[in-house]
Design an enzyme around this catalytic site. Structure first.
Site, PDB file in Angstrom:
ATOM      1  N   LEU A   1      54.029  38.406  43.482  1.00 19.25           N
ATOM      2  CA  LEU A   1      53.029  39.394  43.917  1.00 19.25           C
ATOM      3  C   LEU A   1      51.844  38.741  44.613  1.00 19.25           C
ATOM      4  O   LEU A   1      51.175  39.370  45.431  1.00 19.25           O
ATOM      5  CB  LEU A   1      52.527  40.195  42.710  1.00 19.25           C
ATOM      6  CG  LEU A   1      53.566  41.041  41.963  1.00 19.25           C
ATOM      7  CD1 LEU A   1      52.949  41.652  40.710  1.00 19.25           C
ATOM      8  CD2 LEU A   1      54.109  42.136  42.875  1.00 19.25           C
TER       9      LEU A   1
ATOM     10  N   GLY B   1      47.721  31.910  43.490  1.00 17.27           N
ATOM     11  CA  GLY B   1      46.369  31.459  43.204  1.00 17.27           C
ATOM     12  C   GLY B   1      46.289  29.947  43.230  1.00 17.27           C
ATOM     13  O   GLY B   1      47.221  29.263  43.679  1.00 17.27           O
ATOM     14  N   GLY B   2      45.180  29.426  42.725  1.00 13.70           N
ATOM     15  CA  GLY B   2      44.971  27.985  42.772  1.00 13.70           C
ATOM     16  C   GLY B   2      45.923  27.198  41.898  1.00 13.70           C
ATOM     17  O   GLY B   2      46.300  26.070  42.235  1.00 13.70           O
TER      18      GLY B   2
ATOM     19  N   GLY C   1      48.927  28.605  40.460  1.00 16.22           N
ATOM     20  CA  GLY C   1      50.272  29.144  40.340  1.00 16.22           C
ATOM     21  C   GLY C   1      50.419  30.508  40.979  1.00 16.22           C
ATOM     22  O   GLY C   1      49.573  30.937  41.774  1.00 16.22           O
ATOM     23  N   CYS C   2      51.501  31.199  40.622  1.00 14.09           N
ATOM     24  CA  CYS C   2      51.832  32.498  41.221  1.00 14.09           C
ATOM     25  C   CYS C   2      51.789  33.612  40.188  1.00 14.09           C
ATOM     26  O   CYS C   2      51.852  33.377  38.991  1.00 14.09           O
ATOM     27  CB  CYS C   2      53.224  32.450  41.848  1.00 14.09           C
ATOM     28  SG  CYS C   2      53.402  31.238  43.184  1.00 14.09           S
TER      29      CYS C   2
ATOM     30  N   LYS D   1      51.300  36.021  35.262  1.00 16.25           N
ATOM     31  CA  LYS D   1      50.664  34.909  35.976  1.00 16.25           C
ATOM     32  C   LYS D   1      51.198  33.601  35.391  1.00 16.25           C
ATOM     33  O   LYS D   1      51.121  33.362  34.185  1.00 16.25           O
ATOM     34  CB  LYS D   1      49.148  34.955  35.832  1.00 16.25           C
ATOM     35  CG  LYS D   1      48.438  33.812  36.574  1.00 16.25           C
ATOM     36  CD  LYS D   1      46.983  33.681  36.175  1.00 16.25           C
ATOM     37  CE  LYS D   1      46.137  34.769  36.776  1.00 16.25           C
ATOM     38  NZ  LYS D   1      44.683  34.543  36.526  1.00 16.25           N
TER      39      LYS D   1
ATOM     40  N   ASP E   1      33.472  34.913  39.752  1.00 21.32           N
ATOM     41  CA  ASP E   1      34.400  34.780  40.882  1.00 21.32           C
ATOM     42  C   ASP E   1      34.798  36.160  41.388  1.00 21.32           C
ATOM     43  O   ASP E   1      35.969  36.424  41.636  1.00 21.32           O
ATOM     44  CB  ASP E   1      35.636  33.987  40.460  1.00 21.32           C
ATOM     45  CG  ASP E   1      36.451  33.499  41.657  1.00 21.32           C
ATOM     46  OD1 ASP E   1      35.876  33.398  42.765  1.00 21.32           O
ATOM     47  OD2 ASP E   1      37.655  33.239  41.485  1.00 21.32           O
TER      48      ASP E   1
END
Length: 446
Positions: free
Chosen positions: A153, A156-157, A159-160, A175, A272
């Site tokens: 989907l 990110g920094g 992983g997926c 995640k 963030d």
């Protein structure tokens, strides 16, 4: 001297030893002394004549053996009967399992699964509010179809994020984090710990987590419409987001932030906030996600925190001086509001070696009413009331002020947006089929 001793012992040596009449008899054992009258009498009448008479009795040894067999058989029968009773009792009335012990063993199993989970202040009893649900890694692997690439989907920094389907046909998002350094491990622990204690309609729901070697997994509710970033800057370019829908999304974000800043104890700073960390469900309800960098206000010296965040959304005072407050989140919110209003990315390339932030580019035009309509996202350009456009622009300008003291509290932002959102979308604005009805009379704060 020796002769004298023999003469003294001679009367005793002449006494008969009845219990050892036959070497092969069971009565040779001292545990089974004879209890017949004929075996007792010689102890009181040690005469030679009676000795001879008793020695000549052939049935005495037989009687003794019968008695011993009866006693042994009786004892053996008692033992067998006792064991049978015990077996019958436990088969008919089995002991009930201790529910509390079962729950405790589950919790201990969770702690044994991952020693780092013991750091979570919320890991108490599995399956209850304020706890972390541990999901078996094999279920995660099966749910993601062995982490099939087509199920990704987002990335990110560390992983997926994968779309997954659990055994009960429940669709979730997983995640996957590669925690090969302290930063990734810390973000995993931080996010799970915070989300396990937070419940709000505009904050992503944590469903569980899992661990396999150096890899960590966080399981969330699935948000069918993906991230706000994908909706605004992906293939559709915001075509699914009308003006009122964008106002509703901004209101949802403000409500989520207000909960973190005002209702959590201690307050939480997201740190963030950006369009990729705002997810949309099937009805375009917005929820904040990715709490790996979030901190609790007062839990540590914020001025000593390592600088983290995303370029374009980081507040100037935090970027330059490391000063972090809830007003830093308000700045990030202002940038997202500008993305919704203008349809542009937070940072865009001007040339191959130069980038420009949306704040720097838009600020001179946001305060000019003659220029503002020209920079609005073309998708919504002619679909809003001009007065509402100016109000939203004014809120955005205040949120991205360089001086944090000039920025409003998120609560003030929330109350400024409520009158701009239709009633059926969570605001107070009444909208008729062909436009706004009694706008001034019905706009009120709640």
């Amino acid at each position: 001297m020796k002769m004298k001793l023999l003469l003294m012992l001679l009367p005793f040596l002449q006494q008969p030893i009845w219990v050892s009449a036959s070497p092969d008899s069971p009565l040779s054992s001292p545990q089974f002394p004879s209890i017949s009258p004929t075996s007792i009498m010689p102890a009181f009448s040690p005469t030679p004549g009676m000795q001879a008479g008793n020695e000549q009795n052939p049935t005495d040894s037989h009687k003794k053996m019968v008695i011993v067999v009866l006693v042994a058989s009786t004892a053996l029968g008692v033992v067998i009967l006792s064991l049978s009773c015990l077996w019958f009792h436990y088969s008919k009335y089995p002991s009930k399992p201790n529910t509390n012990n079962a729950q405790s063993s589950d919790a201990e199993k969770a702690l044994a699964l991952a020693p780092c989970l013991s750091k979570f202040s919320s890991l108490k009893v599995i399956g209850k509010k304020g706890s972390v649900v541990i999901i078996d890694y094999k279920k995660i692997e099966k749910a993601t179809n062995n982490f099939l690439e087509c199920n990704i989907l987002g990335e990110g920094g560390f992983g997926c994020v994968y779309k997954a389907q659990l055994d009960d046909d429940m669709e979730v998002a997983v995640k996957k984090l590669h925690c090969q350094n302290e930063n990734a491990e810390r973000e995993f622990e931080n996010e799970v710990d915070l989300l396990s204690k937070i419940q709000h309609p505009n904050i992503i729901s944590l469903l569980g987590c899992s661990i396999n070697g150096d890899t960590r997994f966080i399981v969330y509710e699935l948000m069918q419409n993906g991230s706000l970033e994908t909706q605004l800057h992906g293939p559709s370019h915001g075509s699914a987001l009308t003006w009122h829908m964008r106002m509703k999304i901004s209101l949802d974000i403000a409500r989520g932030l207000e909960y973190l800043h005002e209702n959590c104890n201690p307050p939480v700073i997201h740190r963030d906030l950006k369009s990729s960390n705002i997810l949309l469900d099937a009805n375009f309800n917005a929820k904040l996600c990715d709490f790996g960098l979030a901190i609790t206000d007062g839990s540590q010296e914020k001025n000593n925190i390592k600088l983290s965040g995303t370029l374009g959304y980081v507040a100037p005072e935090y970027l330059l001086d490391g000063n972090l407050t809830d007003k830093s989140d308000v700045y990030g919110f202002g940038v997202v509001l500008l993305e919704l209003l203008l349809g542009r990315k937070a940072v865009e390339k001007v040339s191959s070696a130069q980038c420009q932030s949306i704040v720097t580019w838009a600020m001179p035009q946001l305060t000019d009413r003659s220029k503002l309509p020209n920079i609005v996202d073309p998708v919504i350009k002619n679909s809003m009331d001009q007065k509402h456009l100016y109000q939203v622009a004014a809120v955005a300008v205040l949120c991205v002020q360089a001086e944090p003291s000039y920025r409003p509290l998120i609560t003030d932002v929330l109350h400024s947006l409520i009158p701009l959102v239709p009633v059926d979308l969570g605001g107070t604005l009444r909208v008729a089929e062909h436009g706004i009805v009694n706008d001034d009379a019905t706009c009120q704060q709640t």
